[in-house]
Design an enzyme around this catalytic site. Structure first.
Site, PDB file in Angstrom:
ATOM      1  N   HIS A 181       9.580  -4.149  -3.625  1.00  0.00           N
ATOM      2  CA  HIS A 181       8.965  -3.266  -4.626  1.00  0.00           C
ATOM      3  C   HIS A 181       9.236  -1.797  -4.298  1.00  0.00           C
ATOM      4  O   HIS A 181       9.590  -1.012  -5.182  1.00  0.00           O
ATOM      5  CB  HIS A 181       7.459  -3.548  -4.675  1.00  0.00           C
ATOM      6  CG  HIS A 181       6.730  -2.793  -5.723  1.00  0.00           C
ATOM      7  ND1 HIS A 181       5.732  -1.893  -5.422  1.00  0.00           N
ATOM      8  CD2 HIS A 181       6.838  -2.804  -7.079  1.00  0.00           C
ATOM      9  CE1 HIS A 181       5.258  -1.395  -6.549  1.00  0.00           C
ATOM     10  NE2 HIS A 181       5.908  -1.927  -7.570  1.00  0.00           N
ATOM     11  N   ASP A 195       6.959  -3.202 -11.209  1.00  0.00           N
ATOM     12  CA  ASP A 195       5.581  -3.626 -10.976  1.00  0.00           C
ATOM     13  C   ASP A 195       5.376  -5.088 -11.375  1.00  0.00           C
ATOM     14  O   ASP A 195       4.695  -5.844 -10.676  1.00  0.00           O
ATOM     15  CB  ASP A 195       4.608  -2.714 -11.728  1.00  0.00           C
ATOM     16  CG  ASP A 195       4.529  -1.316 -11.128  1.00  0.00           C
ATOM     17  OD1 ASP A 195       5.127  -1.069 -10.058  1.00  0.00           O
ATOM     18  OD2 ASP A 195       3.854  -0.453 -11.731  1.00  0.00           O
ATOM     19  N   GLY A 213       0.826  -1.203   0.000  1.00  0.00           N
ATOM     20  CA  GLY A 213       0.000   0.000   0.000  1.00  0.00           C
ATOM     21  C   GLY A 213       0.856   1.247   0.000  1.00  0.00           C
ATOM     22  O   GLY A 213       2.087   1.180   0.018  1.00  0.00           O
TER      23      GLY A 213
END
Length: 121
Positions: free
Chosen positions: A47, A89, A29
């Site tokens: 990430h 991604d 998030g």
């Protein structure tokens, strides 16, 4: 952008990205960063580190193109930063799929103040 990221996660995992990963653990998030709670949370930690290496583009806003061929994400960009963004991604979407077996619902809405400081990327 968050749009492409969400689409990749849905394609790879079959899960609703906002509901399943929007507040998962300490790293998934928009908010938070901390010591990963499990393998899924570690995917998000890696990430965020990948995003930190990008220069010249905005990971949350900049759009890029990719295709979904034979259930495989193929990044297709001439701009080096957008290509790297797409690869970041793609990597997290694949990582989340590979760790579906250990996804733990108790971390779905984890309170970020309880996260311990993470190591630097």
């Amino acid at each position: 952008s968050l749009f492409e990221l969400g689409k990749m996660i849905l394609q790879e995992t079959g899960k609703n990205p906002a509901k399943s990963y929007g507040a998962y653990g300490c790293n998934c998030g928009v908010l938070g960063r901390g010591k990963p709670k499990d393998a899924t949370d570690r995917c998000c930690y890696v990430h965020k580190c990948c995003y930190k290496k990008l220069t010249g583009c905005n990971p949350k806003k900049d759009r890029y193109s990719y295709s979904w061929k034979d259930k495989t994400i193929v990044c297709g960009e001439n701009n080096p930063c957008l290509k790297e963004l797409c690869e970041c991604d793609k990597a997290v979407a694949i990582c989340l799929r590979e760790n579906l077996g250990t996804y733990n619902k108790k971390y779905r809405y984890h309170l970020k103040p309880f996260c311990k400081k993470a190591d630097d990327c």
